[in-house]
Write an enzyme that holds these catalytic residues in place. Sequence first.
Site, PDB file in Angstrom:
ATOM      1  N   ASP A  43      28.936  11.869  36.486  1.00 16.04           N
ATOM      2  CA  ASP A  43      29.404  11.901  35.095  1.00 16.04           C
ATOM      3  C   ASP A  43      30.751  11.200  34.960  1.00 16.04           C
ATOM      4  O   ASP A  43      30.989  10.467  33.996  1.00 16.04           O
ATOM      5  CB  ASP A  43      29.526  13.345  34.613  1.00 16.04           C
ATOM      6  CG  ASP A  43      28.210  13.916  34.128  1.00 16.04           C
ATOM      7  OD1 ASP A  43      27.326  13.137  33.724  1.00 16.04           O
ATOM      8  OD2 ASP A  43      28.056  15.156  34.142  1.00 16.04           O
ATOM      9  N   VAL A  44      31.642  11.439  35.906  1.00 16.22           N
ATOM     10  CA  VAL A  44      32.977  10.830  35.844  1.00 16.22           C
ATOM     11  C   VAL A  44      32.872   9.316  35.983  1.00 16.22           C
ATOM     12  O   VAL A  44      33.508   8.560  35.235  1.00 16.22           O
ATOM     13  CB  VAL A  44      33.890  11.430  36.930  1.00 16.22           C
ATOM     14  CG1 VAL A  44      35.235  10.700  36.963  1.00 16.22           C
ATOM     15  CG2 VAL A  44      34.103  12.918  36.685  1.00 16.22           C
TER      16      VAL A  44
END
Length: 421
Positions: free
Chosen positions: A201-202
């Site tokens: 996600d990051v």
Amino acid sequence: MPQPHRPQPRPSTDADTEAAATDATGAAQPGEPPARALEGVLVADFSRVLAGPLAAATLADLGADVIKVERPGTGDDTRAWGPPFRDGTAAYFDAANRSKRGLALDLADPDDAAAARELARRADVLIENFRPGSLARYGLDHTATRAANPGLVHCTITGFGSGAGAELPGYDFVVQAVGGLMSITGEPGGPPLKAGVALVDVLTAKDAATGILAALHHRARTGRGQLVEVNLLSSLLGSLVNQATGHLATGRDPGPMGNRHPSIAPYETLACRDGQPLAVAVGNDRQFRALAQALGAPQLADDARFARNQDRVQNRTDLIKALENRLAADTPQGWTERLTAVSVPCGPVNSLSQALELAERLGLAPVAPVGAGRIPQVASPLRLSATPVAQPSAPPRLDEHGTPLRTWLSGPADQPLPTRM
């Protein structure tokens, strides 16, 4: 194309040119508030959970005005992802929603859906991570938003793209599994492991922010917006770098190596006194010679098994045994001081609190307060001399700014955004 409701940059003057010439960094002159790189950019954040919200928070760091749109009642899923909580707020939600305005809209309600469409019409950037096609029923898909706002940069984030994987839900943990990351994480012979944070996600958030900034640059030249598409699987595969290209070069699947590196040695954690680990990252033969000298064993650098990096990789077991026999004489902290003094990259394995303390000692100001009783924010890693990142403000309560924003959206488009209180 610039929108009428937001302040536009003032025209430059001779005084501006003279002032800029006196400051090689481009920093603001004394007494003047610093400019922000994305000042005047309006972002409509329709995304949920982590990748989209974190991309939007990054744009807020750079000075954009971000309106976070959530469903009434429950809001973003991460508002309930705890513990830990503070003052009724989940730390997970706060991690990705700093410096935004909060607006709750029920897209199934005709009036709220109309307000959402008006927000998209006024925005410079729209970020969403709905399943492909699901926003069409509300007139918020890219075809509709571009027709209403040709200058809009519409960023869509999915798990597996908008083609054959469109119906697959995108969750970081699953993508770490099916995307190959877990297969190379952990100890040899042990179970596959995920990273200790929602890393995919990051990474996807950073890809989304990069794509949005590129699209804004293109719009500045042409006046035209575009669709920016990112997906979790592609972002993960793009981040596998040397492991992926190693597979493409050989046809072999890499496996887990613990803390070791497949192509460099020593580049891993080594046991010191009482078995305490020291991270050592020797990237070239000069650094290895300095390591051997500091350990009191200069002959290791002349040993045919260890003289070159490729030799050290081939003879890793013997190498690590020789190094750990000498490292056992002191602690990781003691060796860090000695090895750093001779430019050997190394360090102890810190806890998170120790990592923040280190960053503070180094003058990196890693934590930013956002108000009494609110969870502090990890500071933006970006440092810009002329357009510094904005001081973060607390993430919004659900619908915190809803009343003034709904009034603004129902009024003339040339009215400025209401001032944040």
